[in-house]
Design a protein around this motif. Structure first.
Motif, short mmCIF file in Angstrom:
data_model
loop_
_atom_site.label_atom_id
_atom_site.label_comp_id
_atom_site.label_asym_id
_atom_site.label_seq_id
_atom_site.Cartn_x
_atom_site.Cartn_y
_atom_site.Cartn_z
N GLY A 1 -2.37 14.92 -0.13
CA GLY A 1 -3.06 14.72 1.14
C GLY A 1 -4.54 14.44 0.97
N HIS A 2 -5.17 15.14 0.03
CA HIS A 2 -6.60 14.93 -0.23
C HIS A 2 -6.86 13.52 -0.74
CE1 HIS A 2 -10.71 15.72 -1.52
NE2 HIS A 2 -10.40 15.24 -2.72
N LEU A 3 -6.02 13.05 -1.65
CA LEU A 3 -6.18 11.69 -2.19
C LEU A 3 -5.95 10.65 -1.10
CD1 LEU A 3 -4.34 12.05 -5.61
CD2 LEU A 3 -6.79 11.76 -5.25
N ALA A 4 -4.95 10.88 -0.25
CA ALA A 4 -4.65 9.91 0.81
C ALA A 4 -5.82 9.76 1.78
CB ALA A 4 -3.38 10.33 1.55
N ARG A 5 -6.44 10.88 2.14
CA ARG A 5 -7.56 10.82 3.09
C ARG A 5 -8.83 10.31 2.44
NH1 ARG A 5 -5.04 15.71 4.41
NH2 ARG A 5 -6.47 16.84 3.04
N LEU B 1 -5.50 6.07 1.65
CA LEU B 1 -4.14 5.75 1.21
C LEU B 1 -3.08 6.28 2.17
CD1 LEU B 1 -4.53 6.61 -2.59
CD2 LEU B 1 -4.71 4.36 -1.50
N VAL B 2 -3.50 6.60 3.39
CA VAL B 2 -2.57 7.14 4.39
C VAL B 2 -1.59 6.05 4.81
CG1 VAL B 2 -2.35 8.18 6.66
CG2 VAL B 2 -4.30 8.77 5.20
N THR B 3 -0.29 6.35 4.75
CA THR B 3 0.76 5.41 5.15
C THR B 3 1.75 6.12 6.05
OG1 THR B 3 2.17 5.94 3.25
CG2 THR B 3 0.55 4.16 2.96
N SER C 1 0.81 -1.21 0.00
CA SER C 1 0.00 0.00 0.00
C SER C 1 0.85 1.27 0.00
CB SER C 1 -0.93 0.00 1.22
OG SER C 1 -0.19 0.08 2.42
N VAL C 2 2.14 1.15 0.28
CA VAL C 2 3.02 2.31 0.22
C VAL C 2 3.07 2.87 -1.20
CG1 VAL C 2 5.40 3.08 0.49
CG2 VAL C 2 4.39 1.56 2.19
N TRP C 3 2.99 1.99 -2.19
CA TRP C 3 3.07 2.42 -3.59
C TRP C 3 1.68 2.81 -4.08
CZ3 TRP C 3 7.90 3.19 -4.86
CH2 TRP C 3 8.88 2.46 -4.20
N ASN C 4 1.29 4.04 -3.76
CA ASN C 4 0.01 4.56 -4.21
C ASN C 4 0.20 5.95 -4.80
OD1 ASN C 4 -0.30 6.59 -2.00
ND2 ASN C 4 -0.37 4.75 -0.72
N ILE C 5 -0.85 6.48 -5.39
CA ILE C 5 -0.76 7.73 -6.11
C ILE C 5 -0.40 8.90 -5.20
CG2 ILE C 5 -3.25 8.08 -5.87
CD1 ILE C 5 -0.94 9.24 -8.77
N ALA C 6 -0.90 8.87 -3.96
CA ALA C 6 -0.60 9.96 -3.03
C ALA C 6 0.89 10.02 -2.72
CB ALA C 6 -1.40 9.78 -1.75
N ILE D 1 1.06 22.27 -6.51
CA ILE D 1 -0.17 21.59 -6.90
C ILE D 1 -0.20 20.17 -6.34
CG2 ILE D 1 -1.46 20.67 -8.86
CD1 ILE D 1 -0.57 23.14 -10.44
N THR D 2 0.92 19.47 -6.41
CA THR D 2 0.96 18.11 -5.85
C THR D 2 0.74 18.15 -4.34
OG1 THR D 2 3.38 18.18 -5.56
CG2 THR D 2 2.54 17.31 -7.63
N ASP D 3 1.18 19.24 -3.70
CA ASP D 3 0.96 19.38 -2.26
C ASP D 3 -0.52 19.48 -1.95
OD1 ASP D 3 1.41 19.76 0.45
OD2 ASP D 3 1.61 21.92 0.24
N LEU D 4 -1.29 20.09 -2.85
CA LEU D 4 -2.73 20.21 -2.64
C LEU D 4 -3.45 18.88 -2.80
CD1 LEU D 4 -3.47 23.55 -4.55
CD2 LEU D 4 -3.28 23.23 -2.08
#
Length: 259
Positions: free
Chosen positions: A119-123, A127-129, A67-72, A113-116
């Motif tokens: 975190g949103h995708l992870a929550r 995908l929070v790791t 699960s570490v290898w995710n888009i976030a 932009i990636t910073d925005l």
């Protein structure tokens, strides 16, 4: 405990697929299996006195590792990679070429932009790791710190502004770790506004602006500095309250235990 004849051990997997597996005797323990839902569920589903299968732990560990290898996390790593790219573009041709500064601004904008989104995708998609929790703030501080230091080194931004912003960011990060035993200091709306204002102001300073735009970026940076200081003091206040509350709760729990 109901035993299962050794001759029926081969059909235990079918019984598990039906959703119910009888407790196995010691002679048939090697042939028992549990369904994926049962392995992912709480240990309440495991009969008393028995331990979860070792294979289940290995599978769970493998899932967590994968699960570490995710888009976030990919976006977070991309932001880390962009730091040296940004510095190289920013300092190219002495650091004053408008074209190279535009490329540096593009790299900085992508990082922001990636910073925005990470975190949103992870929550949103769970995908929070642990890697993301550590790498995300490091990536944020790295790209912002690199931009501020480059601007000050080139004489575009006073060093005291860089010192105030970076000192605040590092100080609040350290403060979060110091009070983590009592709880987590949540990100406030003021903190999010501060981050946005900092990003806009630094981005405007990266570009070779003149005229009224150069004047505007001065005031945007001034607002960013004010928000940096005000939100920093608010985080300190929250940390003090959180620590006092945590100490009081622990003291009350200890007194209740002793009573």
């Amino acid at each position: 405990m109901t035993g299962v004849p050794a001759s029926a051990a081969g059909g235990s997997s079918q019984a598990g697929a039906a959703g119910k597996v009888s407790a196995m005797g010691s002679s048939a323990a090697g042939g028992s299996r549990t369904s994926g839902a049962e392995r992912d569920g709480a240990e309440a589903g495991v009969p008393d006195g028995t331990k979860p299968a070792r294979g289940g732990k290995i599978v769970a560990a493998a899932v967590n590792q994968a699960s570490v290898w995710n888009i976030a996390n990919f976006l977070t790593m991309l932001r880390l990679v962009l730091v040296p790219v940004f510095v190289a573009l920013m300092l190219a041709e002495g650091g004053y070429d408008p074209a190279w500064r535009s490329f540096a601004w593009a790299a900085f904008a992508v990082a922001m932009i990636t910073d925005l989104f990470d975190g949103h995708l992870a929550r949103t998609y769970n995908l929070v790791t642990d890697f993301g929790k550590i790498a995300d703030p490091i990536a944020d501080k790295a790209i912002m710190g690199a931009a501020l230091i480059c601007l000050s080194a080139l004489g575009d931004l006073p060093w005291w502004v860089t010192g105030v912003i970076l000192g605040r960011e590092l100080g609040i990060t350290l403060l979060r770790f110091l009070v983590i035993r009592y709880g987590v200091i949540p990100a406030s709306r003021g903190g999010k506004l501060k981050t946005l204002t900092q990003g806009v102001a630094v981005g405007m300073y990266i570009l070779a602006l003149t005229g009224w735009l150069a004047t505007l970026r001065f005031w945007v940076m001034a607002a960013a500095v004010v928000l940096t200081v005000v939100t920093g003091l608010d985080y300190v206040r929250q940390a003090i309250v959180l620590r006092r509350r945590g100490i009081a709760e622990r003291k009350a729990a200890l007194e209740e235990t002793e009573a």
